[in-house]
Scaffold this motif. Structure first.
Motif, PDB file in Angstrom:
ATOM      1  N   GLY A 107     -22.706   0.831  44.373  1.00  0.00           N
ATOM      2  CA  GLY A 107     -24.079   0.322  44.362  1.00  0.00           C
ATOM      3  C   GLY A 107     -24.909   0.693  45.567  1.00  0.00           C
ATOM      4  N   VAL A 108     -26.215   0.438  45.449  1.00  0.00           N
ATOM      5  CA  VAL A 108     -27.168   0.713  46.526  1.00  0.00           C
ATOM      6  C   VAL A 108     -26.865  -0.146  47.751  1.00  0.00           C
ATOM      7  CG1 VAL A 108     -29.603   0.644  47.181  1.00  0.00           C
ATOM      8  CG2 VAL A 108     -28.955   1.414  44.908  1.00  0.00           C
ATOM      9  N   ASP A 109     -26.498  -1.400  47.534  1.00  0.00           N
ATOM     10  CA  ASP A 109     -26.204  -2.294  48.663  1.00  0.00           C
ATOM     11  C   ASP A 109     -25.021  -1.791  49.470  1.00  0.00           C
ATOM     12  OD1 ASP A 109     -28.279  -3.935  47.955  1.00  0.00           O
ATOM     13  OD2 ASP A 109     -27.030  -5.343  46.806  1.00  0.00           O
ATOM     14  N   ASN A 110     -24.020  -1.242  48.784  1.00  0.00           N
ATOM     15  CA  ASN A 110     -22.868  -0.670  49.488  1.00  0.00           C
ATOM     16  C   ASN A 110     -23.303   0.489  50.379  1.00  0.00           C
ATOM     17  OD1 ASN A 110     -21.238  -1.071  46.356  1.00  0.00           O
ATOM     18  ND2 ASN A 110     -20.987  -2.425  48.105  1.00  0.00           N
ATOM     19  N   VAL A 111     -24.170   1.332  49.847  1.00  0.00           N
ATOM     20  CA  VAL A 111     -24.647   2.498  50.596  1.00  0.00           C
ATOM     21  C   VAL A 111     -25.472   2.051  51.803  1.00  0.00           C
ATOM     22  CG1 VAL A 111     -26.157   4.507  50.489  1.00  0.00           C
ATOM     23  CG2 VAL A 111     -24.546   4.048  48.632  1.00  0.00           C
ATOM     24  N   ARG A 112     -26.273   1.030  51.631  1.00  0.00           N
ATOM     25  CA  ARG A 112     -27.083   0.525  52.750  1.00  0.00           C
ATOM     26  C   ARG A 112     -26.207   0.017  53.882  1.00  0.00           C
ATOM     27  NH1 ARG A 112     -31.367  -2.369  48.710  1.00  0.00           N
ATOM     28  NH2 ARG A 112     -32.761  -0.578  48.423  1.00  0.00           N
ATOM     29  N   GLN A 113     -25.076  -0.589  53.530  1.00  0.00           N
ATOM     30  CA  GLN A 113     -24.139  -1.044  54.567  1.00  0.00           C
ATOM     31  C   GLN A 113     -23.589   0.140  55.352  1.00  0.00           C
ATOM     32  OE1 GLN A 113     -21.096  -3.402  52.672  1.00  0.00           O
ATOM     33  NE2 GLN A 113     -22.571  -4.831  51.775  1.00  0.00           N
ATOM     34  N   ILE A 114     -23.288   1.225  54.642  1.00  0.00           N
ATOM     35  CA  ILE A 114     -22.803   2.435  55.309  1.00  0.00           C
ATOM     36  C   ILE A 114     -23.870   2.989  56.246  1.00  0.00           C
ATOM     37  CG2 ILE A 114     -22.061   4.826  54.965  1.00  0.00           C
ATOM     38  CD1 ILE A 114     -20.866   3.962  52.293  1.00  0.00           C
ATOM     39  N   ILE A 115     -25.104   3.041  55.765  1.00  0.00           N
ATOM     40  CA  ILE A 115     -26.204   3.586  56.567  1.00  0.00           C
ATOM     41  C   ILE A 115     -26.385   2.777  57.846  1.00  0.00           C
ATOM     42  CG2 ILE A 115     -28.711   3.940  56.602  1.00  0.00           C
ATOM     43  CD1 ILE A 115     -28.490   4.558  53.560  1.00  0.00           C
ATOM     44  N   GLU A 116     -26.305   1.462  57.730  1.00  0.00           N
ATOM     45  CA  GLU A 116     -26.465   0.607  58.915  1.00  0.00           C
ATOM     46  C   GLU A 116     -25.319   0.822  59.895  1.00  0.00           C
ATOM     47  OE1 GLU A 116     -26.810  -3.405  57.593  1.00  0.00           O
ATOM     48  OE2 GLU A 116     -28.671  -3.048  56.463  1.00  0.00           O
ATOM     49  N   ALA A 117     -24.085   0.898  59.372  1.00  0.00           N
ATOM     50  CA  ALA A 117     -22.920   1.070  60.244  1.00  0.00           C
ATOM     51  C   ALA A 117     -22.898   2.450  60.896  1.00  0.00           C
ATOM     52  CB  ALA A 117     -21.641   0.839  59.451  1.00  0.00           C
ATOM     53  N   ALA A 118     -23.424   3.451  60.182  1.00  0.00           N
ATOM     54  CA  ALA A 118     -23.396   4.824  60.696  1.00  0.00           C
ATOM     55  C   ALA A 118     -24.278   4.999  61.924  1.00  0.00           C
ATOM     56  CB  ALA A 118     -23.824   5.797  59.602  1.00  0.00           C
ATOM     57  N   SER A 119     -25.223   4.103  62.104  1.00  0.00           N
ATOM     58  CA  SER A 119     -26.124   4.212  63.260  1.00  0.00           C
ATOM     59  C   SER A 119     -25.438   3.787  64.553  1.00  0.00           C
ATOM     60  CB  SER A 119     -27.382   3.370  63.035  1.00  0.00           C
ATOM     61  OG  SER A 119     -27.037   1.997  62.939  1.00  0.00           O
ATOM     62  N   LEU A 120     -24.285   3.119  64.443  1.00  0.00           N
ATOM     63  CA  LEU A 120     -23.552   2.683  65.627  1.00  0.00           C
ATOM     64  C   LEU A 120     -22.678   3.809  66.163  1.00  0.00           C
ATOM     65  CD1 LEU A 120     -22.411  -0.806  64.257  1.00  0.00           C
ATOM     66  CD2 LEU A 120     -24.393  -0.317  65.716  1.00  0.00           C
ATOM     67  N   LEU A 121     -22.494   3.858  67.468  1.00  0.00           N
ATOM     68  CA  LEU A 121     -21.692   4.908  68.090  1.00  0.00           C
ATOM     69  C   LEU A 121     -20.203   4.721  67.765  1.00  0.00           C
ATOM     70  CD1 LEU A 121     -23.354   5.072  71.617  1.00  0.00           C
ATOM     71  CD2 LEU A 121     -23.483   6.820  69.828  1.00  0.00           C
ATOM     72  N   PRO A 122     -19.421   5.809  67.780  1.00  0.00           N
ATOM     73  CA  PRO A 122     -17.966   5.678  67.569  1.00  0.00           C
ATOM     74  C   PRO A 122     -17.346   4.786  68.636  1.00  0.00           C
ATOM     75  CG  PRO A 122     -18.666   7.975  67.487  1.00  0.00           C
ATOM     76  CD  PRO A 122     -19.846   7.199  67.962  1.00  0.00           C
ATOM     77  N   LEU A 123     -16.284   4.098  68.279  1.00  0.00           N
ATOM     78  CA  LEU A 123     -15.629   3.176  69.213  1.00  0.00           C
ATOM     79  C   LEU A 123     -14.689   3.895  70.172  1.00  0.00           C
ATOM     80  CD1 LEU A 123     -14.857   0.171  66.824  1.00  0.00           C
ATOM     81  CD2 LEU A 123     -16.562   0.275  68.648  1.00  0.00           C
ATOM     82  N   MET A 124     -13.957   4.904  69.682  1.00  0.00           N
ATOM     83  CA  MET A 124     -12.999   5.580  70.568  1.00  0.00           C
ATOM     84  C   MET A 124     -13.010   7.093  70.424  1.00  0.00           C
ATOM     85  SD  MET A 124      -9.210   4.854  68.942  1.00  0.00           S
ATOM     86  CE  MET A 124      -8.433   5.975  70.111  1.00  0.00           C
ATOM     87  N   GLY A 125     -13.517   7.635  69.359  1.00  0.00           N
ATOM     88  CA  GLY A 125     -13.503   9.081  69.146  1.00  0.00           C
ATOM     89  C   GLY A 125     -14.848   9.730  69.426  1.00  0.00           C
ATOM     90  N   ARG A 126     -14.900  11.046  69.210  1.00  0.00           N
ATOM     91  CA  ARG A 126     -16.157  11.778  69.365  1.00  0.00           C
ATOM     92  C   ARG A 126     -17.046  11.600  68.143  1.00  0.00           C
ATOM     93  NH1 ARG A 126     -15.301  16.895  68.727  1.00  0.00           N
ATOM     94  NH2 ARG A 126     -16.953  17.731  70.072  1.00  0.00           N
ATOM     95  N   LYS A 127     -16.399  11.409  66.985  1.00  0.00           N
ATOM     96  CA  LYS A 127     -17.131  11.358  65.724  1.00  0.00           C
ATOM     97  C   LYS A 127     -16.734  10.120  64.917  1.00  0.00           C
ATOM     98  CE  LYS A 127     -19.206  15.488  65.899  1.00  0.00           C
ATOM     99  NZ  LYS A 127     -20.684  15.663  65.801  1.00  0.00           N
ATOM    100  N   LYS A 128     -17.735   9.564  64.249  1.00  0.00           N
ATOM    101  CA  LYS A 128     -17.463   8.565  63.217  1.00  0.00           C
ATOM    102  C   LYS A 128     -17.505   9.300  61.886  1.00  0.00           C
ATOM    103  CE  LYS A 128     -19.027   4.348  63.443  1.00  0.00           C
ATOM    104  NZ  LYS A 128     -19.900   3.148  63.421  1.00  0.00           N
TER     105      LYS A 128
END
Length: 329
Positions: A107-128
């Motif tokens: 669903g669209v809501d699932n994708v929106r959650q991904i979009i919001e989370a993707a804006s955050l920097l990786p926690l330990m690696g170079r890439k998320k």
């Protein structure tokens, strides 16, 4: 708890990925040049290594040895599988690798959650890294919501879409992807892989049986390994007859005998064949498919080509091809 063979033998390095040399070369060059695309689209038939390759690539992108690999790729392979990032990754606990099954996440809501989370920097690696498996299952609305971030994701993020049906992914998404096509695994490579597996797992098996497994699974390593395991648990030895019995099929030489009887108009022989092989112990659709494969092989033989499946019966096939016409086939 012991893993089944398909999971136990899932590769954790590029060297262990069979039959996809071009895809592996492109991804290793991407790592070597330190050039990552916003979206990778990996497509191909079931069981040919898409998801496994995506996971290995994701692990390599965050491997602590990546800088060494870029200096000396021959002596510093990635993923190294020993650094803290690789250990977490192959334990399934890496915070910067998110794997999503699109079949249950459409669903669209699932994708929106991904979009919001993707804006955050990786926690330990170079890439998320987001791996979206069976990506064609996303709804059209979900794809449309994805468009902007797929085109211009944050520099620290990239997406991998894996699918068996790339034509179901809308054109506006597909045009934004770096597309990698996975071929069915070649017969010889698949047989060699199964042979190595049998040797290391102490499974008694002969090459003829492994060849039949490779033919019937049509270049899918996962299907081939699963079939091998079914035969292994049903019979003491993985041989030709054991595989045919489990499949509910018959040997190709018997299909040749049936068609020879048809050409001879030998009704009693045809009835005897059907009585023996077209019983409840055999799968009707597999017998039918096998007979159609013989028709296809004869058409190819009439044009000077012997299909690999019928290689052991090349002489009999040629004799039949000389007796029949394309119209009759």
């Amino acid at each position: 708890m012991d893993l089944n063979l398909a999971r136990k033998w899932r590769s954790q390095s590029f060297d262990g990925i069979i039959g996809q040399s071009l895809a592996v070369r492109m991804l290793k060059n991407s790592l070597y040049l330190d050039k990552f695309f916003p979206v990778y689209l990996m497509s191909g038939q079931r069981g040919c290594g898409k998801t496994t390759t995506a996971r290995v690539f994701a692990a390599a992108a965050n491997c602590e040895q990546l800088a060494q690999f870029q200096k000396d790729p021959r002596n510093a392979p990635v993923p190294c599988r020993v650094c803290s990032s690789c250990e977490l990754f192959f334990q399934g606990r890496h915070p910067d690798f998110i794997e999503i099954d699109a079949a249950s996440y459409t669903g669209v809501d699932n994708v929106r959650q991904i979009i919001e989370a993707a804006s955050l920097l990786p926690l330990m690696g170079r890439k998320k890294i987001y791996l979206i498996d069976e990506a064609h299952m996303l709804s059209k609305a979900a794809f449309n919501a994805f468009l902007k971030i797929l085109e211009e994701p944050p520099r620290s993020v990239f997406f991998i879409l894996a699918t068996t049906d790339p034509h179901k992914i809308i054109d506006t998404v597909r045009s934004r992807c770096f597309q990698i096509f996975f071929q069915p695994i070649a017969h010889t490579e698949l047989v060699a892989h199964l042979r190595q597996m049998c040797q290391q797992e102490s499974i008694p098996a002969d090459d003829e049986a492994l060849g039949i497994i490779a033919i019937h699974t049509e270049g899918s390593a996962r299907d081939a390994i699963n079939l091998l395991e079914r035969v292994r648990f049903a019979y003491k030895t993985v041989n030709k007859q054991a595989v045919l019995d489990l499949l509910g099929s018959v040997d190709d030489e018997h299909f040749i005998h049936l068609y020879r009887s048809i050409l001879d108009k030998d009704l009693s022989s045809i009835i005897a064949w059907l009585s023996r092989y077209a019983s409840q112990e055999r799968s009707a659709h597999i017998i039918w498919d096998g007979f159609l494969e013989l028709m296809r092989a004869l058409i190819w033989r009439m044009n000077g080509i012997t299909l690999e499946r019928f290689g052991p019966h090349a002489q009999s096939l040629s004799a039949l091809a000389d007796r029949c016409t394309l119209k009759h086939l």
